[in-house]
Design a protein around this motif. Structure first.
Motif, PDB file in Angstrom:
ATOM      1  N   SER A   1      -7.498 -26.686  -4.611  1.00 57.68           N
ATOM      2  CA  SER A   1      -7.432 -25.248  -3.802  1.00 57.68           C
ATOM      3  C   SER A   1      -7.644 -25.576  -2.597  1.00 57.68           C
ATOM      4  CB  SER A   1      -8.252 -24.030  -4.246  1.00 57.68           C
ATOM      5  OG  SER A   1      -7.687 -23.809  -5.477  1.00 57.68           O
ATOM      6  N   LEU A   2      -8.824 -26.166  -2.113  1.00 57.60           N
ATOM      7  CA  LEU A   2      -9.129 -26.699  -0.607  1.00 57.60           C
ATOM      8  C   LEU A   2      -8.074 -27.760  -0.208  1.00 57.60           C
ATOM      9  CD1 LEU A   2     -11.485 -26.265   1.564  1.00 57.60           C
ATOM     10  CD2 LEU A   2     -12.839 -27.730   0.245  1.00 57.60           C
ATOM     11  N   ASP A   3      -7.866 -28.679  -0.942  1.00 58.97           N
ATOM     12  CA  ASP A   3      -6.790 -29.584  -0.632  1.00 58.97           C
ATOM     13  C   ASP A   3      -5.567 -28.940  -0.031  1.00 58.97           C
ATOM     14  OD1 ASP A   3      -8.528 -31.706  -1.450  1.00 58.97           O
ATOM     15  OD2 ASP A   3      -7.316 -32.045  -3.295  1.00 58.97           O
ATOM     16  N   ARG A   4      -4.884 -28.124  -0.794  1.00 58.32           N
ATOM     17  CA  ARG A   4      -3.718 -27.240  -0.477  1.00 58.32           C
ATOM     18  C   ARG A   4      -4.112 -26.520   0.959  1.00 58.32           C
ATOM     19  NH1 ARG A   4      -3.300 -25.976  -5.962  1.00 58.32           N
ATOM     20  NH2 ARG A   4      -4.508 -23.912  -5.680  1.00 58.32           N
ATOM     21  N   LEU A   5      -5.181 -25.913   1.202  1.00 58.40           N
ATOM     22  CA  LEU A   5      -5.427 -25.287   2.331  1.00 58.40           C
ATOM     23  C   LEU A   5      -5.508 -26.194   3.573  1.00 58.40           C
ATOM     24  CD1 LEU A   5      -6.362 -22.388   3.598  1.00 58.40           C
ATOM     25  CD2 LEU A   5      -8.842 -23.250   3.344  1.00 58.40           C
ATOM     26  N   SER A   6      -6.153 -27.318   3.371  1.00 57.97           N
ATOM     27  CA  SER A   6      -6.081 -28.354   4.214  1.00 57.97           C
ATOM     28  C   SER A   6      -4.931 -29.044   4.588  1.00 57.97           C
ATOM     29  CB  SER A   6      -6.901 -29.626   3.864  1.00 57.97           C
ATOM     30  OG  SER A   6      -6.602 -30.221   2.947  1.00 57.97           O
ATOM     31  N   GLN A   7      -3.714 -28.874   3.651  1.00 60.50           N
ATOM     32  CA  GLN A   7      -2.451 -29.404   3.922  1.00 60.50           C
ATOM     33  C   GLN A   7      -1.718 -28.309   4.687  1.00 60.50           C
ATOM     34  OE1 GLN A   7      -1.187 -32.546   3.382  1.00 60.50           O
ATOM     35  NE2 GLN A   7      -3.312 -32.731   2.624  1.00 60.50           N
ATOM     36  N   GLN A   8      -2.153 -27.243   4.869  1.00 62.74           N
ATOM     37  CA  GLN A   8      -1.563 -26.147   5.801  1.00 62.74           C
ATOM     38  C   GLN A   8      -2.268 -26.055   7.010  1.00 62.74           C
ATOM     39  OE1 GLN A   8      -2.299 -22.597   3.717  1.00 62.74           O
ATOM     40  NE2 GLN A   8      -1.185 -23.150   1.671  1.00 62.74           N
ATOM     41  N   GLY A   9      -3.252 -26.894   7.254  1.00 65.65           N
ATOM     42  CA  GLY A   9      -4.026 -26.700   8.428  1.00 65.65           C
ATOM     43  C   GLY A   9      -4.952 -28.031   9.015  1.00 65.65           C
ATOM     44  N   LEU A  10      -6.222 -27.990   9.347  1.00 71.80           N
ATOM     45  CA  LEU A  10      -6.762 -29.223   9.794  1.00 71.80           C
ATOM     46  C   LEU A  10      -8.196 -29.268   9.141  1.00 71.80           C
ATOM     47  CD1 LEU A  10      -6.431 -27.986  13.544  1.00 71.80           C
ATOM     48  CD2 LEU A  10      -4.876 -29.809  12.359  1.00 71.80           C
ATOM     49  N   ARG A  11      -8.490 -30.655   9.124  1.00 67.53           N
ATOM     50  CA  ARG A  11      -9.804 -30.904   8.628  1.00 67.53           C
ATOM     51  C   ARG A  11     -10.771 -31.582   9.709  1.00 67.53           C
ATOM     52  NH1 ARG A  11      -7.876 -34.757   3.781  1.00 67.53           N
ATOM     53  NH2 ARG A  11      -6.128 -35.033   5.478  1.00 67.53           N
ATOM     54  N   PHE A  12     -12.061 -31.134  10.077  1.00 70.19           N
ATOM     55  CA  PHE A  12     -12.814 -31.469  11.062  1.00 70.19           C
ATOM     56  C   PHE A  12     -13.827 -32.364  10.150  1.00 70.19           C
ATOM     57  CE2 PHE A  12     -10.914 -28.035  13.275  1.00 70.19           C
ATOM     58  CZ  PHE A  12     -10.842 -28.271  14.648  1.00 70.19           C
ATOM     59  N   ASN A  13     -13.911 -33.674  10.883  1.00 67.88           N
ATOM     60  CA  ASN A  13     -14.827 -34.442  10.129  1.00 67.88           C
ATOM     61  C   ASN A  13     -16.072 -34.694  10.954  1.00 67.88           C
ATOM     62  OD1 ASN A  13     -13.830 -36.150  12.190  1.00 67.88           O
ATOM     63  ND2 ASN A  13     -13.266 -37.821  10.809  1.00 67.88           N
ATOM     64  N   GLN A  14     -16.336 -33.963  12.238  1.00 67.17           N
ATOM     65  CA  GLN A  14     -17.508 -34.092  12.847  1.00 67.17           C
ATOM     66  C   GLN A  14     -17.969 -32.707  13.082  1.00 67.17           C
ATOM     67  OE1 GLN A  14     -18.490 -37.337  15.627  1.00 67.17           O
ATOM     68  NE2 GLN A  14     -16.133 -38.115  15.690  1.00 67.17           N
ATOM     69  N   PHE A  15     -18.082 -31.840  12.191  1.00 62.54           N
ATOM     70  CA  PHE A  15     -18.487 -30.534  12.116  1.00 62.54           C
ATOM     71  C   PHE A  15     -20.052 -30.572  11.718  1.00 62.54           C
ATOM     72  CE2 PHE A  15     -19.351 -26.302  10.307  1.00 62.54           C
ATOM     73  CZ  PHE A  15     -19.094 -25.221  11.406  1.00 62.54           C
ATOM     74  N   HIS A  16     -20.935 -29.750  11.991  1.00 62.10           N
ATOM     75  CA  HIS A  16     -22.373 -29.694  11.848  1.00 62.10           C
ATOM     76  C   HIS A  16     -22.825 -28.482  11.552  1.00 62.10           C
ATOM     77  CE1 HIS A  16     -21.480 -33.430  13.974  1.00 62.10           C
ATOM     78  NE2 HIS A  16     -22.147 -33.901  13.361  1.00 62.10           N
ATOM     79  N   THR A  17     -23.893 -28.501  10.743  1.00 61.08           N
ATOM     80  CA  THR A  17     -24.591 -27.299  10.346  1.00 61.08           C
ATOM     81  C   THR A  17     -26.232 -27.658  10.659  1.00 61.08           C
ATOM     82  OG1 THR A  17     -25.012 -28.255   8.099  1.00 61.08           O
ATOM     83  CG2 THR A  17     -22.972 -26.772   8.294  1.00 61.08           C
ATOM     84  N   THR A  18     -26.760 -26.693  10.470  1.00 58.58           N
ATOM     85  CA  THR A  18     -28.258 -26.894  10.711  1.00 58.58           C
ATOM     86  C   THR A  18     -29.198 -27.658   9.866  1.00 58.58           C
ATOM     87  OG1 THR A  18     -29.289 -24.761   9.730  1.00 58.58           O
ATOM     88  CG2 THR A  18     -28.304 -24.491  11.945  1.00 58.58           C
ATOM     89  N   GLY A  19     -28.565 -27.737   8.545  1.00 53.57           N
ATOM     90  CA  GLY A  19     -29.200 -28.506   7.378  1.00 53.57           C
ATOM     91  C   GLY A  19     -30.232 -27.734   6.545  1.00 53.57           C
ATOM     92  N   LEU A  20     -30.036 -26.203   6.711  1.00 54.81           N
ATOM     93  CA  LEU A  20     -30.848 -25.478   5.754  1.00 54.81           C
ATOM     94  C   LEU A  20     -30.155 -24.113   5.590  1.00 54.81           C
ATOM     95  CD1 LEU A  20     -33.311 -25.313   4.028  1.00 54.81           C
ATOM     96  CD2 LEU A  20     -34.634 -24.571   5.958  1.00 54.81           C
ATOM     97  N   CYS A  21     -30.053 -23.481   4.632  1.00 55.65           N
ATOM     98  CA  CYS A  21     -29.369 -22.196   4.166  1.00 55.65           C
ATOM     99  C   CYS A  21     -29.648 -21.168   5.246  1.00 55.65           C
ATOM    100  CB  CYS A  21     -29.859 -21.751   3.057  1.00 55.65           C
ATOM    101  SG  CYS A  21     -29.802 -22.594   1.510  1.00 55.65           S
ATOM    102  N   SER A  22     -30.423 -20.211   5.321  1.00 54.63           N
ATOM    103  CA  SER A  22     -30.733 -19.098   6.328  1.00 54.63           C
ATOM    104  C   SER A  22     -30.460 -19.526   7.790  1.00 54.63           C
ATOM    105  CB  SER A  22     -32.123 -18.721   6.395  1.00 54.63           C
ATOM    106  OG  SER A  22     -32.209 -18.124   4.968  1.00 54.63           O
ATOM    107  N   PRO A  23     -30.879 -20.669   8.396  1.00 51.76           N
ATOM    108  CA  PRO A  23     -30.640 -21.000   9.773  1.00 51.76           C
ATOM    109  C   PRO A  23     -29.070 -21.196  10.108  1.00 51.76           C
ATOM    110  CG  PRO A  23     -32.510 -21.990   9.035  1.00 51.76           C
ATOM    111  CD  PRO A  23     -32.011 -21.560   7.884  1.00 51.76           C
ATOM    112  N   THR A  24     -28.489 -21.848   9.169  1.00 51.36           N
ATOM    113  CA  THR A  24     -26.881 -21.937   9.245  1.00 51.36           C
ATOM    114  C   THR A  24     -26.353 -20.852   9.256  1.00 51.36           C
ATOM    115  OG1 THR A  24     -26.748 -24.387   8.381  1.00 51.36           O
ATOM    116  CG2 THR A  24     -24.940 -22.879   8.040  1.00 51.36           C
TER     117      THR A  24
END
Length: 788
Positions: free
Chosen positions: A97-120
């Motif tokens: 499902s995620l593969d199909r969505l990515s084929q309709q759009g874009l994949r970012f390979n340098q996207f970042h989170t905070t490293g933990l649940c609540s903070p992100t």
């Protein structure tokens, strides 16, 4: 009605109709200033005289709505998913499902989170850095400094608030984890619940995790009443179905009204729960182990262009055993745990895919911006070196000997256990990066996949974007897509500036330079600073340190800084600190400047038992030793009377009826807790110690029908946290039974299980009954007394 009155009504109607044909349209409303919210209430702007004949045509004023053409927005956030986990980013777990969505759009390979649940999640919803909104830790471990108190302020309105004020319908389904746990009661306040943060509808859970088969849920601000669930119930399916229903109902009534749908399933956070048929799809797939998984995953990532061809595989961190060093028995258990986790991942991919397909099938489906954040942090190491049947072993500061894992192998993934895989798999899920969740000094904790799709705006055809971005960039991106400014004032409160930048420039410009140039990271003393392609990192503590016996640092200033050139070293594999000392010093100075700017000081260290139990946080129970509750009361654990590490007494005023049975009081669930209940005419007390030991004390004789007060009194041994004691059962003060409880839990029974009176909601504390096991007699009052 007399005929002359009918004639008068008819004459009035005809007069109004004549007036309507003569009057000119009311003047247009003035232009809206969308930087100040809420938008002003429109008023009738025509001429008003003493009578309709002297007035302009009556007309309801147009109400402010979303800008013309503003898209629907679907924001999906998965939990504890590593960069190298899904097939979409080169992992070995198929996510079609995620593969199909990515084929309709874009994949970012340098996207970042905070490293933990609540903070992100706080940064995701507000567009501000996590410390700026008080979310330097998860809510269950909040402390009193501004950057760590979990009290998101009104000066950082959520994207849901902004969109709702601009004419959007808003709803959230799933994990919130941004309400301070002391506010999660019927007493509120409710302004930091989802419904207080701009979501018109909420269905989900508030804490860090919940059972996928026996979840503890809220609808808006009320606990969801226990209902019989279908045999194939799973929370991911439930959330997806309800989200689809909400969108379809909305569009059937208001097809032109845009919506903001935020979908945050519990997957793939522990407990790792999945339908058996999904788990069995992966049988034998991970027998080669985590070292080989990383090697093969990096090969796939290179082949698909997800990482540069010269990317190096980072070495195994200290404390993670080599796969070949495990015994055959340990390999068997570890491989099965990964099969469970893979099934969990594939299942949530399917369920989120159902939602995407449903919104795309609507008439305005192509004008729906889908932002799919593949993890709020990297893979989680909370299962320890060999995995665990119950992750709360670690949360209570204990080690798990895992001797029982093999005996329960076939039960893994079921409601029976709070299972979590070994941290070698967490590291593997983050291929090719080092470390894992809660170590945001390194990319394994903070580099997550992002898929963006908006067919009406762009067709990415599966392209990869490599601009540096961070979770604070999601809100600015949504605002630009909707044609809305970042508000200066919301509900009369001046707003903190956004920390992020819109990613929309990268939609059509594959090679555009990154506009997010500087970003700091900090969780529990682990820290990093990114600037123009360079990353300075300082690791303070990791979960593997606890299991390997490494003496933890007690002073967060005692860290060694490393330096990486991410433009030439995608995976953070070559430390250049010795070669570039001046640059490293400048980066460290920049880090402290960013920390001051965003209210992140002081840097705190590792969480303690006191953090887990909340003894320093605001509380409705602090200082009280006596409590009284009606039947049906349900409170999160942190808001109930804490019986941990002390003596206590429970009294239930009852009126028994023939065959009366059920729970009088229970706290916790399968992960740990206690329950006082009647079954078979006898009184029972069960103390569940991490699902490893179930201490049960039961009366030998049937309870007399005339009994009025049933009691349980515990005499604690003392001498520290987590000690044992003696439990006595009484009826009207007369001893019924007595027994010893050898061990008690010092910190937490669970994160989302509750303190319940007259029932046991969520998962059951004891296997002696099935939840909710409501008390069938009359329970007038439940009293708890805490001893010194």
């Amino acid at each position: 009605m007399p005929i002359h009155k009918n004639l008068c009504c008819l004459a009035s109607i005809l007069a109004l109709l004549a007036l309507a044909t003569q009057a000119t349209a009311a003047p247009a409303q003035p232009a809206l200033d969308r930087s100040v919210l809420p938008l002003p209430q429109a008023r009738f702007v025509g001429k008003v005289g003493r009578y309709p004949a002297e007035s302009d045509r009556p007309m309801f004023p147009a109400q402010p709505g979303a800008p013309k053409g503003a898209p629907n927005v679907v924001l999906v956030l998965l939990d504890d998913v590593g960069f190298g986990q899904t097939s979409t980013f080169g992992g070995a777990i198929e996510t079609p499902s995620l593969d199909r969505l990515s084929q309709q759009g874009l994949r970012f390979n340098q996207f970042h989170t905070t490293g933990l649940c609540s903070p992100t999640r706080a940064a995701l919803l507000t567009g501000r850095n996590h410390h700026s909104v008080g979310s330097g830790k998860i809510t269950e471990m909040a402390s009193g400094y501004d950057g760590y108190n979990s009290m998101m302020g009104r000066d950082a309105a959520s994207i849901a608030q902004v969109l709702r004020h601009n004419g959007y319908a808003t709803a959230m389904f799933g994990k919130h984890h941004n309400t301070p746990d002391w506010e999660t009661t019927a007493a509120g306040p409710f302004d930091r619940w989802p419904t207080g943060m701009g979501f018109e509808y909420f269905y989900g859970f508030l804490g860090g995790e919940t059972s996928q088969f026996e979840p503890t849920l809220y609808e808006n601000t009320r606990p969801v009443a226990e209902q019989p669930r279908p045999a194939d119930y799973h929370l991911s399916s439930d959330l997806a179905s309800r989200a689809i229903d909400w969108v379809q109902q909305l569009k059937s009534v208001a097809p032109d009204k845009p919506y903001f749908l935020y979908l945050a399933p519990g997957a793939t956070h522990a407990p790792h729960h999945a339908p058996r048929e999904w788990i069995d799809r992966f049988k034998g797939r991970f027998d080669a182990g985590w070292d080989e998984y990383r090697r093969l995953t990096l090969e796939r990532q290179k082949q698909m262009g997800m990482v540069p061809a010269d990317t190096q595989l980072t070495p195994r961190p200290e404390g993670i055993p080599a796969w070949d060093s495990l015994s055959a028995e340990q390999k068997r258990v570890a491989a099965r745990m990964m099969e469970v986790f893979a099934g969990f991942t594939a299942h949530v991919d399917h369920e989120m895919g159902r939602v995407v397909e449903a919104v795309r099938s609507l008439p305005d489906g192509d004008n729906t911006l889908v932002l799919y954040v593949v993890g709020d942090n990297g893979g989680s190491a909370e299962g320890g070196p060999m995995g665990t049947l119950n992750a709360f072993t670690l949360y209570n500061g204990m080690r798990d000997d895992n001797a029982e894992l093999l005996a329960h192998l076939d039960e893994l993934g079921s409601a029976r256990h709070n299972n979590h895989f070994p941290y070698g798999w967490a590291w593997a899920m983050n291929t090719p990066f080092p470390w894992y969740k809660m170590v945001p000094s390194h990319l394994g904790a903070i580099r997550n996949g992002l898929v963006v799709s908006w067919p009406q705006r762009f067709s990415g055809q599966g392209q990869v974007r490599s601009q540096f971005h961070h979770v604070v960039d999601i809100v600015p991106t949504i605002l630009e897509a909707a044609g809305l400014p970042a508000p200066k004032r919301v509900d009369g409160v001046e707003q903190k500036p956004m920390a992020g930048v819109s990613m929309a420039y990268a939609f059509d410009q594959a090679d555009a330079p990154s506009r997010h140039r500087t970003q700091y990271f900090e969780i529990q003393g682990n820290r990093a600073i990114y600037h123009d392609g360079w990353l300075a990192s300082a690791k303070f503590y990791a979960i593997s340190d606890f299991f390997t016996g490494r003496e933890p640092l007690t002073d967060p200033s005692l860290v060694k800084w490393e330096l990486y050139d991410l433009k030439r070293d995608f995976s953070q594999s070559r430390d250049l600190a010795a070669r570039e000392p001046a640059r490293l010093k400048a980066m460290e100075s920049r880090f402290w400047a960013e920390m001051r700017t965003h209210g992140a000081l002081p840097v705190t260290g590792v969480n303690t038992v006191e953090d887990m139990t909340g003894v320093y946080r605001p509380s409705y129970t602090r200082g009280r030793t006596r409590f009284a509750y009606p039947s049906g009361a349900q409170l999160p654990e942190i808001n109930g009377p804490s019986i941990k590490n002390r003596s206590f007494r429970i009294d239930a005023d009852v009126k028994l009826q023939p065959g009366s049975e059920g729970v009088l009081v229970a706290e916790g669930g399968r992960t740990g807790g206690y329950s006082l209940f009647i079954k078979g005419g006898r009184l029972h007390f069960v103390y569940n110690f991490l699902d490893k030991s179930h201490y049960q004390i039961s009366s030998l004789e049937t309870l007399p029908a005339q009994v009025r007060t049933l009691s349980a009194a515990f005499a604690y041994d003392g001498g520290g946290a987590g000690k044992g004691g003696v439990l006595t059962l009484l009826a009207d003060g007369k001893k019924l039974a007595e027994g010893r409880i050898d061990h008690t839990l010092p910190a937490r029974f669970a994160f989302t299980e509750s303190f319940d009176v007259g029932l046991d909601s969520g998962s059951p504390v004891s296997d002696a009954y099935a939840a909710p096991y409501r008390f069938s007699g009359r329970l007038d009052q439940l009293r708890v007394e805490l001893m010194p």
